[in-house]
Motif scaffolding. Sequence first.
Motif, short mmCIF file in Angstrom:
data_model
loop_
_atom_site.label_atom_id
_atom_site.label_comp_id
_atom_site.label_asym_id
_atom_site.label_seq_id
_atom_site.Cartn_x
_atom_site.Cartn_y
_atom_site.Cartn_z
N SER A 185 0.90 -1.14 0.15
CA SER A 185 0.13 0.01 -0.06
C SER A 185 0.95 1.19 -0.05
O SER A 185 1.96 1.14 0.59
CB SER A 185 -0.73 0.24 1.25
OG SER A 185 -1.36 1.24 1.41
N GLU A 186 0.52 2.23 -0.76
CA GLU A 186 1.26 3.41 -0.54
C GLU A 186 1.40 4.19 0.64
O GLU A 186 1.99 5.09 0.86
CB GLU A 186 0.73 4.54 -1.66
CG GLU A 186 -0.55 4.87 -1.54
CD GLU A 186 -1.31 5.62 -2.46
OE1 GLU A 186 -1.94 6.68 -2.34
OE2 GLU A 186 -0.83 5.46 -3.86
N TRP A 187 0.51 3.81 1.66
CA TRP A 187 0.49 4.15 3.04
C TRP A 187 1.49 3.10 3.93
O TRP A 187 1.57 3.77 5.10
CB TRP A 187 -0.79 4.13 3.65
CG TRP A 187 -1.79 5.11 2.82
CD1 TRP A 187 -2.85 4.75 1.76
CD2 TRP A 187 -2.15 6.43 3.11
NE1 TRP A 187 -3.71 5.72 1.44
CE2 TRP A 187 -2.99 6.82 2.18
CE3 TRP A 187 -1.55 7.36 3.97
CZ2 TRP A 187 -3.56 8.17 2.02
CZ3 TRP A 187 -2.09 8.62 4.03
CH2 TRP A 187 -2.88 9.27 2.96
N ASP A 188 2.10 2.38 3.23
CA ASP A 188 3.14 1.66 4.04
C ASP A 188 4.06 2.49 4.49
O ASP A 188 4.68 3.43 3.70
CB ASP A 188 3.50 0.54 3.07
CG ASP A 188 2.64 -0.54 3.01
OD1 ASP A 188 1.62 -0.60 3.69
OD2 ASP A 188 3.00 -1.67 2.06
N PRO A 189 4.68 2.45 5.78
CA PRO A 189 5.90 3.11 6.18
C PRO A 189 7.03 3.08 5.43
O PRO A 189 7.38 1.96 5.02
CB PRO A 189 6.03 2.94 7.57
CG PRO A 189 4.83 2.10 8.02
CD PRO A 189 4.08 1.75 6.87
N MET A 190 7.88 4.10 5.13
CA MET A 190 8.95 4.00 4.21
C MET A 190 10.35 4.74 5.05
O MET A 190 11.29 4.01 4.92
CB MET A 190 8.75 4.90 3.16
CG MET A 190 10.00 4.75 2.18
SD MET A 190 9.83 5.70 0.48
CE MET A 190 11.22 6.35 0.07
N HIS A 207 7.05 8.50 7.92
CA HIS A 207 6.39 8.93 6.61
C HIS A 207 6.16 7.61 5.66
O HIS A 207 6.93 6.45 5.70
CB HIS A 207 7.17 9.89 5.92
CG HIS A 207 7.38 11.27 6.36
ND1 HIS A 207 6.44 11.95 6.12
CD2 HIS A 207 8.28 11.84 7.04
CE1 HIS A 207 6.77 13.18 6.70
NE2 HIS A 207 7.86 12.99 7.45
N CYS A 208 4.99 7.68 4.91
CA CYS A 208 4.74 6.55 3.97
C CYS A 208 5.24 6.82 2.65
O CYS A 208 5.84 8.06 2.47
CB CYS A 208 3.27 6.26 3.97
SG CYS A 208 2.33 7.69 3.44
N HIS A 209 5.24 5.71 1.80
CA HIS A 209 5.65 5.91 0.54
C HIS A 209 5.03 7.03 -0.41
O HIS A 209 5.60 7.95 -1.12
CB HIS A 209 5.44 4.57 -0.25
CG HIS A 209 6.45 3.66 0.13
ND1 HIS A 209 7.72 3.31 -0.67
CD2 HIS A 209 6.54 2.59 1.04
CE1 HIS A 209 8.26 2.20 -0.28
NE2 HIS A 209 7.53 2.22 1.01
N ARG A 210 3.64 7.00 -0.11
CA ARG A 210 2.86 8.10 -0.71
C ARG A 210 3.44 9.48 -0.43
O ARG A 210 3.33 10.39 -1.35
CB ARG A 210 1.54 7.91 -0.35
CG ARG A 210 0.30 9.12 -0.98
CD ARG A 210 -0.93 8.49 -0.52
NE ARG A 210 -1.97 9.46 -1.34
CZ ARG A 210 -2.58 10.75 -0.50
NH1 ARG A 210 -1.92 11.01 0.49
NH2 ARG A 210 -3.43 11.30 -1.04
N GLY A 211 3.50 9.79 0.95
CA GLY A 211 3.97 11.36 1.20
C GLY A 211 5.31 11.55 0.73
O GLY A 211 5.36 12.73 0.39
#
Length: 554
Positions: A185-190, A207-211
């Motif tokens: 998910s793009e909300w997964d922590p990165m 922060h997540c991938h999307r952010g």
Amino acid sequence: MEELKARPANSSPLTPLGFLERAATVYGDCPSIIYNTTNFTWSQTHRRCLQVASSIVSLGIERGQVVSVVAPNIPAMYELQFAVPMSGAILNSINTRLDARTVSVLLRHGEPKLIFVDYLSRSLVLEALSFLPPNTPRPLLVLITDDDDDADHTHDSSPAVDFCSSYESLVERGDPEFKWVRPKSEWDPMILNYTSGTTSSPKGVVHCHRGIFIITIDSLIDWGVPGQPVYLWTLPMFHANGWSYPWGIAAVGGTNICLRKFDGPTIFGLLIKHGVTHLCGAPVVLNMLTNSPNNEPLQKPVQILTAGAPPPAAVLFRTEALGFVVSHGYGLTETAGLVVSCAWKPQWNRLPATERARLKARQGVRTIGLTEVDVVDAETGASVKRDGLTLGEVVLRGGCVMLGYLKDPVGTSKSMKEDGWFYTGDVAVMHPDGYLEIKDRSKDVIISGGENLSSVEVESVLYMHPAINEAAVVARPDEFWGETPCAFVSVKDGLTRKPTEKEIIEFCRAKLPRYMVPKTVVFKDELPKTSTGKIQKFVLREIAKAMGSRASRM
């Protein structure tokens, strides 16, 4: 249109990691990293990152686990900005200038399973690990050596037996065909970053991938970064991942000029040697450039993006007089980069240089990737008057705002309230033209005789004094006024005569309302700073507090 909906073909998770694949395809033979005599192309950097990611997985690191890095701006540090999240792990870059006990606090909180350690930080990390409780699981350690470092140094004598591998060994044995771990998910922590702690204990920002995708694209557009720039890494990558530019420079196929440490002469030398077009840094870097002994006017303009603290107009004026084109923005660790910028209006070019510098010292308006920004009354939550005078708290909302603070639901809920805003804790005014101007951190506002005064405004005047190199203003207890401004200053080298406290006070009195004039001036050889050049006002507040209350009514 009810039958139209999200489908797999249009719902791939947003992530900036794909920028590296594209760079390898489009800019494969172009330079990606230059560091002393080391030169990599984008195809080489792509392959090396895949190999490191593969090796991280082979060490048993699983998706969602934390991997920390303690290193300066060297090639391995750049590669790990991609390689760690490409393995499915969460990247945590740690400040190399922290003391061992503080590093141990971060390690205990973040619980990394693996730590990449630059050889000059080896003893720091080993000491930090020694402070952990006896039953705490020890992370694996990978040593980053630097055979291409021409700086003067003494090799750390700590035993290498503590390390499971060297960085280059991971590169060599990794699979160049590794299929990197894409987010579910793009909300997964990165990313896990710790705040700089200028006003309080560091907090773990996730922060997540999307952010990160949003802030990276946003940062490139707002600064107007063209294709294939030459970017000099004066901003530490461990500070909010270099404001997102490791991924951004890959997106535009630029050249990363890495360096372990720098000063004014080093920067000017690299600008000429490599034809540098862009660099970032806190206002302290601008001050360093303007005070450098070899600060001859530039033959070609160089773009500088500054943030981290409100830059004094006088420093901006001196920097642009050398031929630098300064852009000014505002962001936080919690936004992963700059989300407010002083967007320049063409008609301002017709103004006198001093007026242009004053306008550019303002933080500005939201970038296109941020949804909204406002300045609100702390008690009512209502927008303050757009008069450039009424103080309020800066609030933000947008896709690059953090997921929250690690293991701190109370802190997360306090800053990300039910009204849909992220409360920054920064104090600002909103000007009639819609541009905001930061006046202080909420903890740095001085209340003297019932009047709220901005320490930043006083500092801007102090920087106008020709003898002052650095300045910071904090509250000192006062028996009559409650608090009064206390100025800490350092003076420039080579002065035939240093100014006195009385002369500094008189200089300010000619330019400020009486209640804003510092009542105390303390001279220091150097002001305490974080690794990114932010002056640590909480340290100065403690010094001012220890000085005791002033008894006079000046």
